[in-house]
Scaffold this motif. Structure first.
Motif, short mmCIF file in Angstrom:
data_model
loop_
_atom_site.label_atom_id
_atom_site.label_comp_id
_atom_site.label_asym_id
_atom_site.label_seq_id
_atom_site.Cartn_x
_atom_site.Cartn_y
_atom_site.Cartn_z
N SER A 87 -66.52 -66.83 -67.12
CA SER A 87 -65.28 -67.34 -66.86
C SER A 87 -64.41 -66.81 -65.78
CB SER A 87 -64.48 -67.34 -68.19
OG SER A 87 -65.20 -67.53 -69.42
N THR B 73 -59.78 -69.53 -67.35
CA THR B 73 -60.62 -70.79 -67.85
C THR B 73 -61.40 -70.42 -69.21
OG1 THR B 73 -62.55 -70.40 -66.38
CG2 THR B 73 -60.92 -71.44 -65.47
N THR B 74 -61.48 -71.35 -69.95
CA THR B 74 -62.28 -71.29 -71.21
C THR B 74 -63.54 -72.34 -71.05
OG1 THR B 74 -60.32 -70.59 -72.40
CG2 THR B 74 -62.22 -71.36 -73.66
N PRO B 75 -64.50 -71.98 -70.76
CA PRO B 75 -65.71 -72.95 -70.77
C PRO B 75 -65.95 -73.35 -72.08
CG PRO B 75 -66.32 -70.95 -69.51
CD PRO B 75 -64.93 -70.44 -70.39
N GLU B 76 -66.28 -74.70 -72.17
CA GLU B 76 -67.03 -74.93 -73.49
C GLU B 76 -68.42 -75.59 -73.27
OE1 GLU B 76 -64.57 -78.31 -74.77
OE2 GLU B 76 -62.59 -77.14 -74.89
N GLY B 77 -69.32 -74.71 -73.39
CA GLY B 77 -71.00 -74.81 -73.08
C GLY B 77 -70.95 -74.60 -71.74
N ASN B 78 -70.42 -74.39 -70.90
CA ASN B 78 -70.77 -74.08 -69.42
C ASN B 78 -70.13 -72.88 -69.01
OD1 ASN B 78 -71.85 -76.62 -69.04
ND2 ASN B 78 -70.07 -77.60 -69.19
N ASN C 292 -73.37 -78.32 -65.54
CA ASN C 292 -73.48 -78.72 -67.06
C ASN C 292 -74.71 -77.96 -67.51
OD1 ASN C 292 -73.10 -79.92 -69.30
ND2 ASN C 292 -74.36 -82.03 -68.72
N SER C 293 -74.46 -76.84 -67.95
CA SER C 293 -75.56 -76.27 -68.92
C SER C 293 -76.53 -75.78 -67.93
CB SER C 293 -75.97 -77.10 -70.15
OG SER C 293 -74.95 -76.92 -71.05
N ASP D 155 -79.77 -74.78 -73.81
CA ASP D 155 -78.49 -74.82 -73.23
C ASP D 155 -78.57 -73.93 -71.83
OD1 ASP D 155 -78.71 -72.33 -74.23
OD2 ASP D 155 -76.74 -72.26 -75.17
N ARG E 274 -75.67 -67.70 -70.22
CA ARG E 274 -75.02 -67.01 -71.54
C ARG E 274 -75.50 -65.76 -71.87
NH1 ARG E 274 -75.15 -72.23 -70.96
NH2 ARG E 274 -73.63 -73.47 -71.71
#
Length: 653
Positions: A82, A97-102, A122-123, A619, A626
């Motif tokens: 992030s 920023t708060t990534p949602e899945g990325n 994207n992932s 993912d 991650r």
């Protein structure tokens, strides 16, 4: 915009290694008395990966906030990468920023306000888009078209606009756009019909520099004058034979281009090209590759890096006086990712060592006094329990010296021999370097010697060594890795009967190739998203690799004419030979090494009745972003090796 060496590996850096040619003892750096007395303990992957990975803002961006009180960075402290702002006075970090899945990666502050630019894919699909975060915290995609890959290209001199490269018009070519900072209205600056690498723009906005890879050993530089009614590409690297050229940066006065060339010897040197007269002159030379050259915001300072035997030596100097900046208050380690404030009063940079991940620092250029802003290492981990590696060299089958990085576990001795791993880097053309790796330290901490072998074809050791594997992949370079085992067997603290091979990407190919073509060379293998079918891989490269596809085919072979050789060196077609236990790790969204590569290898080896473990991350792409996935992978590596090298049964789930 910056020159990127396509095959260069990104890794940590540490000072203190010797030059090639000198005999290297396989001993590790002597411990201090405090380290020798520290009660040894092993750590879980979660403990080691609980350290924070810190990434600097883009080199072409503004790392300092407009008021100079904060520094922009990327961190995975939350588990996913992030964007953060660090307060210089207090060290307090604000997650922006708060990534949602990325994962999100910082590019730049806006020069006059608190907005920021960042990029995200994207992932793991590598289709990065450029985003803006407004001052109210809302975010907006500035490159919203589908199947688009974009990158940040820097700011105009007056700060009224920024540049973005995007392949939305043609997946094979990146066009250059200018975005107004006020309302994001954009204008096409250059339509890249020839699918060249747009490498740098002069500060006055007049000149654009391009690289054109022709083969893996031969490339060109071209420039275009954007003030012309119809800008034309001008070749400035006329030459005969194989000479590699690349772009570093334009000088601050926009009068010269600083470029890279290996025309004058084994090493990549920095030369200047006068844009008015066409005169060329040496700029920075060394007995190693010049990795980068760039300039500060005002143009008062130049900074450069030399890749010296797996370590990057960074120099920051005042151009007018020639005086080098001396920094104080820094730990032992290597400095990287230098970013200047707008007024050149301060710099921010990263420092790491083999036993400590990168931390962000800020320093006053007037005094040289440095201050740490982050504390990346998990405080529960005692660095005294980690290992300082050494640079070693061993002879391969034909007498070629193979430079390598050797980690000796604390537990190892002639009385307590340890199993070992030959670790193979990615590429082709990467380099295993000295620096912090949670994965390697986890393996070493659990009692595995690790030899990071820089087989022929690796970068950083001269152009002759770099091109020794061209169209010979899986041949001499594979034997270098096999002979890495022989070297490990010669060490009196290594159990020569228990040696595995581990590698990712091209290194993963080498793992599968070793098990298929030299089935008795290693006792187990870990293939991390490795190529197994070169026929398919070279036919399915991403379209945005178009600019260097010819060079890639020159090195690896054109699938239209070399399919027979590609089939011969592809482990998948020879998987019936594999008899040793195998762990395969793959990201489902990998655009470079498709999941089917790993699926088919796993199925083929299982058909042999050979133990195969398969870890698939739905993912992830080519590399695991991650933190929880990196922890899971690292724990699986140790569990697998413990089972097949140490004979430990895996714990019941």
């Amino acid at each position: 915009m910056r020159y990127l060496v396509i095959t260069a590996a990104l890794a940590g850096m540490l000072a203190g290694c010797d030059k090639p040619g000198a005999p290297k003892a396989p001993d590790t750096k002597p411990e201090t008395p405090a380290e020798a007395m520290a009660p040894f303990r092993t750590y879980t992957a979660e403990e080691l990966f609980k350290s924070t990975a810190v990434v600097a803002a883009a080199p072409a961006g503004f790392a300092f906030s407009p008021d100079g009180t904060r520094v922009l960075m990327t961190s995975d402290e939350s588990g996913a990468f992030s964007v953060y702002a660090v307060d210089i006075a207090s060290g307090t970090q604000e997650r922006l920023t708060t990534p949602e899945g990325n994962s999100h990666f910082a590019d730049s502050y806006f020069p006059a306000d608190g907005r920021i630019l960042f990029h995200a894919d994207n992932s793991g699909d590598e289709l990065d888009h450029i985003w803006v975060r407004e001052e109210d915290g809302s975010v907006r995609d500035l490159t919203p078209t589908e199947n688009t890959k974009a990158s940040f290209g820097g700011w105009s001199a007056d700060g009224s606009a920024f540049y973005v490269l995007t392949n939305e018009r043609d997946p094979k070519a990146f066009d250059l756009y200018r975005y107004a900072a006020s309302d994001y209205a954009r204008t096409l600056v250059f339509q890249n019909n020839d699918a060249l690498d747009i490498s740098a723009m002069s500060r006055d906005g007049r000149w654009l520099a391009f690289t054109r890879p022709r083969t893996s050993a031969d490339s060109d530089i071209l420039v275009a004058d954007l003030t012309a009614e119809k800008p034309e590409l001008k070749l400035i690297s006329e030459h005969e034979g194989n000479i590699s050229y690349g772009v570093y940066a334009f000088t601050p006065d926009s009068a010269k281009l600083i470029y890279a060339t290996d025309e004058h010897g084994e090493w990549n040197e920095a030369w200047s090209y006068d844009l008015t007269t066409g005169e060329k002159a040496p700029y920075i030379t060394a007995d190693w590759d010049v990795s980068f050259v760039d300039f500060s915001a005002t143009g008062a300072y130049r900074y450069s890096g030399i890749n010296e035997d797996g370590v990057t030596r960074v120099t920051v100097e005042n151009i007018a006086t020639g005086e080098k900046v001396a920094l104080s208050g820094l730990p032992a380690g290597d400095l990287a990712s230098v970013r200047f404030s707008k007024d050149d009063s301060r710099i921010t940079f990263l420092v790491d060592s083999a036993k400590s991940p990168r931390d962000l620092y800020v320093a006053d250029l007037a005094t040289g006094e440095a201050k740490v802003l982050t504390h990346a290492m998990n405080p529960a981990v005692d660095p005294a329990h980690l290992v300082e590696p050494t640079v070693v060299r061993y002879e391969s089958f034909d007498g070629t010296e193979i430079p390598s990085i050797l980690y000796k576990p604390k537990q190892a001795s002639a009385e307590n021999k340890v199993p070992a791993i030959v670790f193979v880097h990615g590429g082709p053309g990467g380099q295993t370097r000295v620096g912090y790796s949670g994965m390697i330290q986890h393996l070493v901490n659990h009692g595995y010697a690790v030899l990071g072998a820089n087989n022929r074809g690796s970068s950083g050791y001269g152009k002759t060594f770099f091109h020794m594997d061209d169209k010979r992949h899986g041949e001499g370079d594979l034997q270098d890795i096999v002979w890495g085992r022989k070297y490990l067997e010669s060490l009196d603290w290594v159990d020569g009967d228990k040696v595995a091979i581990v590698g990712g990407s091209y290194g993963g190919f080498m793992v599968a190739a070793a098990l298929a073509f030299e089935p008795d060379a290693f006792d187990a293998g870990i293939n991390i998203f490795g190529v197994t079918n070169w026929v398919r891989t070279l036919k399915s490269i991403p379209p945005w690799w178009e600019s260097f596809k010819e060079a890639l085919y020159d090195e690896m072979g054109d699938p239209a004419t070399d399919e027979e050789r590609h089939r011969r060196i592809s482990p998948l077609f020879h998987a019936a030979n594999i008899t040793k236990p195998l762990l395969v790790v793959q990201g489902a969204n990998d655009p470079r090494v498709l999941q089917v590569e790993s699926d088919e290898l796993v199925a083929a080896v299982r058909a042999n009745g050979v133990p195969v473990d398969y870890l698939l991350f739905p993912d992830e792409g080519h590399g695991f972003l991650r933190k929880e996935n990196r922890v899971a992978a690292s724990e699986r590596y140790v569990t697998f090796l413990d089972q097949y090298l140490k004979g430990k049964a895996p714990a019941a789930e």
